[in-house]
Design an enzyme around this catalytic site. Structure first.
Site, PDB file in Angstrom:
ATOM      1  N   ASP A 238      -6.741  14.447   7.327  1.00 59.64           N
ATOM      2  CA  ASP A 238      -5.546  14.108   8.106  1.00 59.64           C
ATOM      3  C   ASP A 238      -5.347  12.594   8.013  1.00 59.64           C
ATOM      4  O   ASP A 238      -5.987  11.934   7.185  1.00 59.64           O
ATOM      5  CB  ASP A 238      -5.653  14.629   9.555  1.00 59.64           C
ATOM      6  CG  ASP A 238      -6.769  13.947  10.330  1.00 59.64           C
ATOM      7  OD1 ASP A 238      -7.349  12.951   9.839  1.00 59.64           O
ATOM      8  OD2 ASP A 238      -7.071  14.421  11.455  1.00 59.64           O
ATOM      9  N   ALA A 239      -4.479  12.047   8.864  1.00 66.05           N
ATOM     10  CA  ALA A 239      -4.130  10.627   8.712  1.00 66.05           C
ATOM     11  C   ALA A 239      -5.255   9.690   9.130  1.00 66.05           C
ATOM     12  O   ALA A 239      -5.213   8.494   8.837  1.00 66.05           O
ATOM     13  CB  ALA A 239      -2.871  10.330   9.520  1.00 66.05           C
ATOM     14  N   GLY A 240      -6.276  10.198   9.815  1.00 73.31           N
ATOM     15  CA  GLY A 240      -7.346   9.336  10.295  1.00 73.31           C
ATOM     16  C   GLY A 240      -8.429   9.107   9.244  1.00 73.31           C
ATOM     17  O   GLY A 240      -8.347   9.584   8.111  1.00 73.31           O
TER      18      GLY A 240
ATOM     19  N   ASN B 152     -11.917  16.554   1.952  1.00 72.61           N
ATOM     20  CA  ASN B 152     -12.763  15.398   1.642  1.00 72.61           C
ATOM     21  C   ASN B 152     -14.218  15.787   1.852  1.00 72.61           C
ATOM     22  O   ASN B 152     -14.534  16.587   2.740  1.00 72.61           O
ATOM     23  CB  ASN B 152     -12.405  14.244   2.581  1.00 72.61           C
ATOM     24  CG  ASN B 152     -13.276  13.023   2.370  1.00 72.61           C
ATOM     25  OD1 ASN B 152     -13.472  12.578   1.235  1.00 72.61           O
ATOM     26  ND2 ASN B 152     -13.815  12.472   3.449  1.00 72.61           N
ATOM     27  N   THR B 153     -15.092  15.227   1.043  1.00 76.12           N
ATOM     28  CA  THR B 153     -16.520  15.380   1.303  1.00 76.12           C
ATOM     29  C   THR B 153     -17.077  14.036   1.762  1.00 76.12           C
ATOM     30  O   THR B 153     -16.742  12.982   1.214  1.00 76.12           O
ATOM     31  CB  THR B 153     -17.281  15.945   0.091  1.00 76.12           C
ATOM     32  OG1 THR B 153     -18.664  15.990   0.418  1.00 76.12           O
ATOM     33  CG2 THR B 153     -17.069  15.137  -1.171  1.00 76.12           C
ATOM     34  N   HIS B 154     -17.924  14.093   2.811  1.00 72.64           N
ATOM     35  CA  HIS B 154     -18.395  12.878   3.472  1.00 72.64           C
ATOM     36  C   HIS B 154     -19.909  12.970   3.662  1.00 72.64           C
ATOM     37  O   HIS B 154     -20.416  14.017   4.093  1.00 72.64           O
ATOM     38  CB  HIS B 154     -17.694  12.731   4.829  1.00 72.64           C
ATOM     39  CG  HIS B 154     -18.081  11.490   5.555  1.00 72.64           C
ATOM     40  ND1 HIS B 154     -17.603  10.244   5.200  1.00 72.64           N
ATOM     41  CD2 HIS B 154     -18.923  11.293   6.592  1.00 72.64           C
ATOM     42  CE1 HIS B 154     -18.126   9.335   6.001  1.00 72.64           C
ATOM     43  NE2 HIS B 154     -18.945   9.940   6.857  1.00 72.64           N
TER      44      HIS B 154
ATOM     45  N   ASP C 242     -11.795  10.151   8.217  1.00 75.97           N
ATOM     46  CA  ASP C 242     -12.822  11.206   8.342  1.00 75.97           C
ATOM     47  C   ASP C 242     -12.712  11.976   9.658  1.00 75.97           C
ATOM     48  O   ASP C 242     -13.728  12.342  10.267  1.00 75.97           O
ATOM     49  CB  ASP C 242     -14.235  10.594   8.193  1.00 75.97           C
ATOM     50  CG  ASP C 242     -14.390   9.847   6.879  1.00 75.97           C
ATOM     51  OD1 ASP C 242     -13.849  10.308   5.864  1.00 75.97           O
ATOM     52  OD2 ASP C 242     -15.047   8.791   6.870  1.00 75.97           O
TER      53      ASP C 242
ATOM     54  N   LEU D 179      -6.156   8.350   2.210  1.00 80.75           N
ATOM     55  CA  LEU D 179      -4.917   8.861   1.617  1.00 80.75           C
ATOM     56  C   LEU D 179      -3.741   8.577   2.542  1.00 80.75           C
ATOM     57  O   LEU D 179      -3.859   8.671   3.762  1.00 80.75           O
ATOM     58  CB  LEU D 179      -5.040  10.361   1.351  1.00 80.75           C
ATOM     59  CG  LEU D 179      -6.054  10.740   0.266  1.00 80.75           C
ATOM     60  CD1 LEU D 179      -6.214  12.264   0.191  1.00 80.75           C
ATOM     61  CD2 LEU D 179      -5.645  10.175  -1.088  1.00 80.75           C
TER      62      LEU D 179
ATOM     63  N   ARG E 270       0.830  -1.204   0.000  1.00 84.80           N
ATOM     64  CA  ARG E 270       0.000   0.000   0.000  1.00 84.80           C
ATOM     65  C   ARG E 270       0.871   1.264   0.000  1.00 84.80           C
ATOM     66  O   ARG E 270       0.499   2.291  -0.565  1.00 84.80           O
ATOM     67  CB  ARG E 270      -0.919  -0.015   1.228  1.00 84.80           C
ATOM     68  CG  ARG E 270      -2.051   0.968   1.050  1.00 84.80           C
ATOM     69  CD  ARG E 270      -3.115   0.819   2.098  1.00 84.80           C
ATOM     70  NE  ARG E 270      -4.029   1.934   1.964  1.00 84.80           N
ATOM     71  CZ  ARG E 270      -5.264   1.840   1.525  1.00 84.80           C
ATOM     72  NH1 ARG E 270      -5.771   0.669   1.184  1.00 84.80           N
ATOM     73  NH2 ARG E 270      -6.030   2.911   1.425  1.00 84.80           N
TER      74      ARG E 270
HETATM   75  C1  GAR Z   1     -20.583  11.120  -1.989  1.00 86.93           C
HETATM   76  O1  GAR Z   1     -21.787  11.119  -1.262  1.00 86.93           O
HETATM   77  C2  GAR Z   1     -19.389  11.135  -1.042  1.00 86.93           C
HETATM   78  O2  GAR Z   1     -19.596  11.872   0.112  1.00 86.93           O
HETATM   79  C3  GAR Z   1     -19.266   9.678  -0.721  1.00 86.93           C
HETATM   80  O3  GAR Z   1     -19.435   9.036  -1.953  1.00 86.93           O
HETATM   81  C4  GAR Z   1     -20.375   9.793  -2.729  1.00 86.93           C
HETATM   82  C5  GAR Z   1     -19.792   9.997  -4.103  1.00 86.93           C
HETATM   83  O4  GAR Z   1     -20.756  10.481  -4.978  1.00 86.93           O
HETATM   84  N1  GAR Z   1     -17.993   9.413  -0.122  1.00 86.93           N
HETATM   85  C6  GAR Z   1     -17.844   8.573   0.895  1.00 86.93           C
HETATM   86  O5  GAR Z   1     -18.735   7.884   1.332  1.00 86.93           O
HETATM   87  C7  GAR Z   1     -16.435   8.513   1.453  1.00 86.93           C
HETATM   88  N2  GAR Z   1     -16.444   7.975   2.765  1.00 86.93           N
HETATM   89  P1  GAR Z   1     -20.359  10.962  -6.452  1.00 86.93           P
HETATM   90  O6  GAR Z   1     -19.433   9.875  -7.029  1.00 86.93           O
HETATM   91  O7  GAR Z   1     -21.650  11.055  -7.190  1.00 86.93           O
HETATM   92  O8  GAR Z   1     -19.663  12.271  -6.327  1.00 86.93           O
END
Ligand code: GAR
Length: 204
Positions: free
Chosen positions: A151-153, A117-119, A155, A105, A77
């Site tokens: 960060d390293a964690g 990141n978006t979560h 989310d 990452l 990895r």
């Molecule tokens: C999004 O809802 C994003 O937050 C999620 O995957 C989806 C991607 O949608 N990410 C995670 O769950 C990461 N833990 P998209 O491919 O249509 O942008």
């Protein structure tokens, strides 16, 4: 305010590398928002951790360079992390955006780049790969999405912005996730626009 002041946008668009694993609707929102000549950011490249993602197809349709780095193609990895860093760095981004990228990452990428990141949940609730399912199973009445520094964690990085979404009677995983993604796309475009306008984070 003078554009010579530290932290103020000098007028050069913020260069992004966007990392995806799936359909790429968040990526599409960034591409659409960067379409005008005076847009505050540009998507310089799109990377994926698997073949055949909708995200890479969306980028190719717009002539944006793409790359794929699959963990299983590397001995370790750490090797994957190093090669991902090499491919990300080749695009010389100011910011890496993890937009539905389903890998954590590693130190090589995070040592070389700032990343957001978006979560699809209101962190610190429901981190991980199954946030929407976990929130639904828990029975929360309000969930949403979070944009945070990476960060390293998993989310765990500092939160930049969040949007709330109500869970409706009869919601399924799909219906709830779709409503979250409507808010998520707006939030992400908003956050990246703000980071492009105020670049003091680059000196932090
Ligand atoms: C999004 O809802 C994003 O937050 C999620 O995957 C989806 C991607 O949608 N990410 C995670 O769950 C990461 N833990 P998209 O491919 O249509 O942008």
């Amino acid at each position: 305010m003078s554009s010579d002041l530290p932290g103020h946008d000098s007028g050069t668009p913020l260069g992004l590398v966007v990392l995806v694993s799936g359909s790429g609707s968040n990526l599409q929102a960034l591409i659409d928002a960067s379409a005008s000549a005076d847009a505050p950011f540009r998507v310089r490249a799109v990377g994926a951790d698997r073949d055949g993602t909708g995200g890479v197809e969306r980028a190719e349709r717009r002539g944006i360079p793409t790359f794929v780095a699959r963990v299983q193609d590397y001995v370790t990895r750490a090797d994957w992390d190093l090669d991902l860093e090499r491919q990300v760095s080749a695009a010389r981004p100011d910011l890496v955006v993890s937009a539905g990228f389903m890998k954590v990452l590693g130190p090589a990428v995070l040592g070389a780049h700032r990343a957001v990141n978006t979560h699809p949940a209101l962190l610190p609730s429901f981190p991980g790969a199954h946030a929407v399912r976990d929130a639904l199973e828990h029975g929360v009445r309000v969930t949403g999405c979070t944009c945070h520094w990476v960060d390293a964690g998993v989310d765990t990085g500092p939160i930049i912005d969040q949007r709330a979404v109500r869970v409706e009677e009869g919601d399924t995983l799909e219906s709830l996730h779709e409503r979250i993604k409507v808010q998520e796309r707006r939030m992400l475009v908003d956050v990246v626009g703000r980071l492009a306008a105020d670049r003091s984070w680059q000196n932090a």
